[in-house]
Design an enzyme around this catalytic site. Sequence first.
Site, PDB file in Angstrom:
ATOM      1  CB  SER A   1      35.786  32.367   5.982  1.00 52.06           C
ATOM      2  OG  SER A   1      35.119  32.481   4.441  1.00 52.06           O
TER       3      SER A   1
ATOM      4  CE1 TYR B   1      28.453  23.221  -2.847  1.00 51.18           C
ATOM      5  CE2 TYR B   1      28.648  25.233  -2.038  1.00 51.18           C
ATOM      6  CZ  TYR B   1      29.097  23.784  -2.000  1.00 51.18           C
ATOM      7  OH  TYR B   1      29.861  23.184  -1.173  1.00 51.18           O
TER       8      TYR B   1
HETATM    9  C1  LIG Z   1      35.257  23.122   7.436  1.00 54.94           C
HETATM   10  C2  LIG Z   1      34.920  24.145   6.308  1.00 54.94           C
HETATM   11  C3  LIG Z   1      33.647  24.388   5.981  1.00 54.94           C
HETATM   12  C4  LIG Z   1      33.426  25.241   4.939  1.00 54.94           C
HETATM   13  N1  LIG Z   1      32.199  25.793   4.635  1.00 54.94           N
HETATM   14  C5  LIG Z   1      31.840  26.691   3.700  1.00 54.94           C
HETATM   15  C6  LIG Z   1      30.702  27.258   3.541  1.00 54.94           C
HETATM   16  O1  LIG Z   1      29.526  26.990   4.248  1.00 54.94           O
HETATM   17  N2  LIG Z   1      30.566  28.345   2.524  1.00 54.94           N
HETATM   18  C7  LIG Z   1      31.576  28.640   1.906  1.00 54.94           C
HETATM   19  O2  LIG Z   1      31.320  29.827   1.177  1.00 54.94           O
HETATM   20  N3  LIG Z   1      32.819  28.424   2.180  1.00 54.94           N
HETATM   21  C8  LIG Z   1      33.094  27.550   2.990  1.00 54.94           C
HETATM   22  N4  LIG Z   1      34.277  26.927   3.175  1.00 54.94           N
HETATM   23  C9  LIG Z   1      35.254  27.538   2.428  1.00 54.94           C
HETATM   24  C10 LIG Z   1      35.937  28.799   3.537  1.00 54.94           C
HETATM   25  O3  LIG Z   1      34.981  29.762   3.685  1.00 54.94           O
HETATM   26  C11 LIG Z   1      37.186  29.418   2.909  1.00 54.94           C
HETATM   27  O4  LIG Z   1      36.719  30.261   1.788  1.00 54.94           O
HETATM   28  C12 LIG Z   1      38.430  28.569   2.716  1.00 54.94           C
HETATM   29  O5  LIG Z   1      38.487  27.420   3.400  1.00 54.94           O
HETATM   30  C13 LIG Z   1      39.699  29.076   2.148  1.00 54.94           C
HETATM   31  O6  LIG Z   1      40.083  30.205   3.454  1.00 54.94           O
HETATM   32  P1  LIG Z   1      41.068  29.603   4.521  1.00 54.94           P
HETATM   33  O7  LIG Z   1      42.374  29.108   3.782  1.00 54.94           O
HETATM   34  O8  LIG Z   1      41.205  30.738   5.536  1.00 54.94           O
HETATM   35  O9  LIG Z   1      40.367  28.344   5.270  1.00 54.94           O
HETATM   36  C14 LIG Z   1      34.574  25.854   4.007  1.00 54.94           C
HETATM   37  C15 LIG Z   1      35.887  25.445   4.456  1.00 54.94           C
HETATM   38  C16 LIG Z   1      36.046  24.937   5.660  1.00 54.94           C
HETATM   39  C17 LIG Z   1      37.540  24.453   5.905  1.00 54.94           C
END
Ligand SMILES: Cc1cc2nc3c(=O)[nH]c(=O)nc-3n(C[C@H](O)[C@H](O)[C@H](O)COP(=O)(O)O)c2cc1C
Length: 369
Positions: free
Chosen positions: A23, A182
Site C-alpha cells: 500500500s 484530500y
Molecule cells: C506510514 C503510513 C503512511 C501512509 N501513507 C499513505 C499514502 O501516502 N497514501 C494512502 O493512500 N494511504 C496511506 N496510508 C494508509 C495505508 O496505505 C493503508 O491504507 C492503511 O495503513 C491501512 O492498511 P494497513 O492496516 O495494512 O496499514 C499510510 C499509512 C501509514 C501507516
Amino acid sequence: MSSALFSKYKMRDLDLSNRIVVSPMGQYSAENGCATDWHMMHLGHLAVSGAALLFTEATAVNLPGRLSTSDLGLWSDENEEALGRVVAFCRKHGGAKLGSQLYHGGRKSSITTAWEGQKPVPIEEGGWTPHSPSKEPYPGRNMPEMLDEAGIKDAIADFAAAARRADRIGFDVIEIHGAHGYLIHNFLSPFANKRTDAYGGSLQGRMRFAIEVFEAIRKIWPERKPLGMRISATDWVEGGWTLDDSVVLAAALKKRGCDYITASSGGSVPEQELKVGPGYQVPFAERIRREAGIATMAVGLITEPRQAEQIIASGQADLVALGRGMLFNPRWPWHAAMELGEPVYYPPQYERSHPKMRAGDFLKPRAET
Ligand SMILES: Cc1cc2nc3c(=O)[nH]c(=O)nc-3n(C[C@H](O)[C@H](O)[C@H](O)COP(=O)(O)O)c2cc1C
C-alpha cells in the site's frame, strides 16, 4: 489446492504474479518533492519483498497540493529525474511491478511531518493556503482558498502532467488518490464541498471533479497500463459520503475505463467514528466489487496470510494491499508463501535463506515474475 492469494492476475497488459500489493505509505522524506536516499532504501527493500505490486507514497501533483514540505512530488523535471532513479533501481534489483499514487492534499495541506504530529503550519511560519472546493477549513488547519473554474482546470491539468511524468519514468500503474480527506475527497464529501455550481450540490455534481481528473489521466496514460482510484468508501459520519455513493462513483469510473477501486475509508472530518478491526474495510471492497462490477483492492488491517487468502478466494476483492504489516515484516509475502505452500519471488542473492534450501533441499523458492 492452489492458493488464490498466489494466483496470477492481469489488468490490461500488466501481469501480476500474485495478489499482494504494498500500500502507498507517505515517508515525509523528500526534498523539494524529490525522492532521496531514504526512498532508495525504503522502496528498494520492498521491491524484493515478493509482493507483486509496490506503490510509492502519495505523490503531490503541484506545490499547494503537498501536505508537508517533505512530500514526494511529480510537478517538476527535478522531481521526475529523482523518482526516475528510484524506479530504475527497484526495477533492476526487485521483482515487484511499480505503481505511482498521485494526489493533491486539498484542505488538509500545510502541516508538519507525521513524526512532528501533523500540526498545521500557518502562513507566517512558512505554510501556505490550501486549495479546496469551498472556504470550509479542515478543523484546526489553514483557511483554504475556494478553487474557481480556472483553478479546477489547472488542478486537473496538474494531475495529467504528473501522470505523463509517471509514464516517462516507467511506472506500470497509477492510482489516483481520491480518499482520506484530500482534494478529490473534498469535492466528493458534502462536509468539505458547499459549492452551488456544477462541481457541487448533488451527488453527480460532487463526483464531477473526480471523474474529470480520471478522464484527463486516462486520456494521456497509455491504453495498455491500468489506472485505478483509491476512495474513502465512507466518511463514517451521518450526512457525509456513504458506501452507496461509493458504488455510484465506482460504476461511473468503470464506465470510463477505470480498472480497479481501492476501498479505504475516513479522513474527511475529525468527528468520524471509525469501527476498526481485522479487515474492517473489506466489506466495502466486496460491496463495490459486487454492485459496480469493478475489480477492487481491499486494504486495512489485513495481517494474516489465511485472512488474505480468504478475501481473494471468497471473491471479496481481487487484490489485497498491506501497509503497516509490510513495514513491520517486509518479507510478509515470503512467509505467506511458506504458509500457503506456494512459490514466490526471491532475488537470487537471497535464495539460500529459504528454509527448504537451508535444509539442503534445493527446491526453487522463486516464482516467475
Ligand atoms: C506510514 C503510513 C503512511 C501512509 N501513507 C499513505 C499514502 O501516502 N497514501 C494512502 O493512500 N494511504 C496511506 N496510508 C494508509 C495505508 O496505505 C493503508 O491504507 C492503511 O495503513 C491501512 O492498511 P494497513 O492496516 O495494512 O496499514 C499510510 C499509512 C501509514 C501507516
